[in-house]
Write a protein that holds these residues in place. Structure first.
Motif, short mmCIF file in Angstrom:
data_model
loop_
_atom_site.label_atom_id
_atom_site.label_comp_id
_atom_site.label_asym_id
_atom_site.label_seq_id
_atom_site.Cartn_x
_atom_site.Cartn_y
_atom_site.Cartn_z
N GLU A 1 0.77 -1.58 0.23
CA GLU A 1 -0.07 0.17 -0.51
C GLU A 1 0.33 1.38 0.28
O GLU A 1 0.77 2.35 -0.82
CB GLU A 1 -0.91 0.37 1.54
CG GLU A 1 -2.01 -0.97 1.22
CD GLU A 1 -3.26 -0.71 0.26
OE1 GLU A 1 -3.13 0.03 -0.27
OE2 GLU A 1 -3.49 -1.50 -0.61
N ASP A 2 1.82 1.53 0.63
CA ASP A 2 2.98 2.21 1.01
C ASP A 2 3.67 2.53 -0.31
O ASP A 2 4.81 1.18 -0.45
CB ASP A 2 3.73 2.76 2.34
CG ASP A 2 4.65 3.70 2.58
OD1 ASP A 2 3.83 4.61 1.61
OD2 ASP A 2 5.13 3.93 2.94
N VAL A 3 3.98 3.31 -0.85
CA VAL A 3 4.53 3.40 -2.55
C VAL A 3 5.35 4.90 -1.92
O VAL A 3 5.92 5.40 -3.22
CB VAL A 3 3.76 3.52 -3.55
CG1 VAL A 3 2.92 2.04 -4.07
CG2 VAL A 3 2.80 4.20 -4.26
N SER A 4 4.55 5.43 -0.97
CA SER A 4 5.27 7.23 -0.97
C SER A 4 6.85 7.11 -0.85
O SER A 4 8.00 8.22 -0.95
CB SER A 4 5.13 8.04 0.84
OG SER A 4 5.90 6.89 1.74
N ASN A 5 7.74 6.15 -0.44
CA ASN A 5 9.81 5.94 -0.77
C ASN A 5 9.68 5.67 -2.59
O ASN A 5 10.96 4.99 -2.13
CB ASN A 5 9.87 4.90 0.07
CG ASN A 5 9.91 5.37 1.66
OD1 ASN A 5 11.08 7.08 1.44
ND2 ASN A 5 10.31 4.86 2.43
N LEU A 6 8.91 5.43 -3.27
CA LEU A 6 9.53 5.50 -4.76
C LEU A 6 9.45 6.47 -5.66
O LEU A 6 8.86 7.35 -5.78
CB LEU A 6 7.74 4.35 -5.02
CG LEU A 6 8.53 4.22 -6.80
CD1 LEU A 6 9.16 2.71 -6.93
CD2 LEU A 6 6.91 3.64 -7.68
N TYR A 7 10.35 6.21 -6.32
CA TYR A 7 10.50 7.62 -7.32
C TYR A 7 10.78 6.74 -8.98
O TYR A 7 11.73 6.22 -8.02
CB TYR A 7 11.83 8.52 -6.70
CG TYR A 7 11.79 9.01 -5.49
CD1 TYR A 7 11.28 10.33 -5.09
CD2 TYR A 7 12.40 8.23 -4.13
CE1 TYR A 7 10.77 10.49 -4.34
CE2 TYR A 7 11.80 8.90 -2.53
CZ TYR A 7 11.48 9.94 -2.31
OH TYR A 7 11.47 10.35 -1.68
N ALA A 8 10.55 7.92 -9.55
CA ALA A 8 10.79 7.07 -10.83
C ALA A 8 11.30 8.70 -12.37
O ALA A 8 10.68 9.33 -12.03
CB ALA A 8 9.51 6.77 -11.64
#
Length: 211
Positions: free
Chosen positions: A77-84
């Motif tokens: 659920e937590d994707v706040s640490n993903l950068y693209a």
């Protein structure tokens, strides 16, 4: 300038895409992954990212390759640490690696399509990985692979495979609705030497949410 240092005694961060995968990826490691089908790439990539997000930032970089947050949220659920981000040359990749957080997981999709690939470029990438303690995965998906000369294929795609900790080919197979991830590991970290060779792992539970 060359430097010598005392190896750290503390256990460094290590990530695996799922339990039962034959090796882990540690800080300061460079991995070259080739997938022969999209399902193998998706299963490996999304589960690896989902597991790594629990412990810090994860960066997905590629030449215009889209990363589906909607698909990733089926795994976490937590994707706040993903950068693209997008890069189109090795020089741009080196610039991006210079600004990511130390010790983080960075996945580069379709690496062999980047411009200006060379052995010198791979050495510079290796230098940044060592300096920042990154977990860097260079990946590629292709249906054109000479299975009789896998070392030659890794040299064709990754220029200088000798400086990688991990070299592996991933494939999926299915039979009556059941899926397996088949792997040929050519090179593994010293603590996972037993992983070198061929493996076949059931991935039914991991594939289900992705499909």
């Amino acid at each position: 300038m060359p430097m010598f240092f005392k190896p750290a005694e503390l256990q460094s961060r290590e990530v695996k895409p799922f339990e039962g995968f034959p090796f882990g990826l540690s800080e300061g490691s460079l991995s070259g992954i080739i997938a022969t089908d999209e399902l193998a790439e998706t299963a490996f990539l999304y589960h690896l990212v989902a597991n790594a997000l629990k412990d810090g930032p994860v960066y997905h970089i590629g030449p215009g390759t889209a990363f589906s947050v909607k698909l990733l949220k089926r795994l976490t659920e937590d994707v706040s640490n993903l950068y693209a981000g997008n890069v189109y040359s090795v020089d741009e990749l080196l610039t991006a690696l210079g600004i990511v957080e130390d010790g983080s997981l960075v996945v580069v999709s379709l690496f062999p399509t980047l411009l200006n690939r060379s052995a010198e470029g791979i050495v510079e990438i290796r230098r940044v990985v060592d300096k920042k303690g990154l977990i860097l995965v260079l990946s590629h998906t292709t249906i054109e692979l000479n299975e009789l000369d896998l070392p030659g294929e890794f040299r064709r795609f990754y220029e200088l495979p000798e400086v990688f900790e991990v070299l592996a080919v991933l494939r999926t197979s299915s039979y009556r609705g059941h899926y397996r991830l088949n792997m040929t590991v050519l090179k593994a970290p010293p603590e996972y030497l037993s992983a070198v060779g061929d493996h076949s792992v059931s991935i039914d539970s991991m594939i289900k949410p992705l499909l």
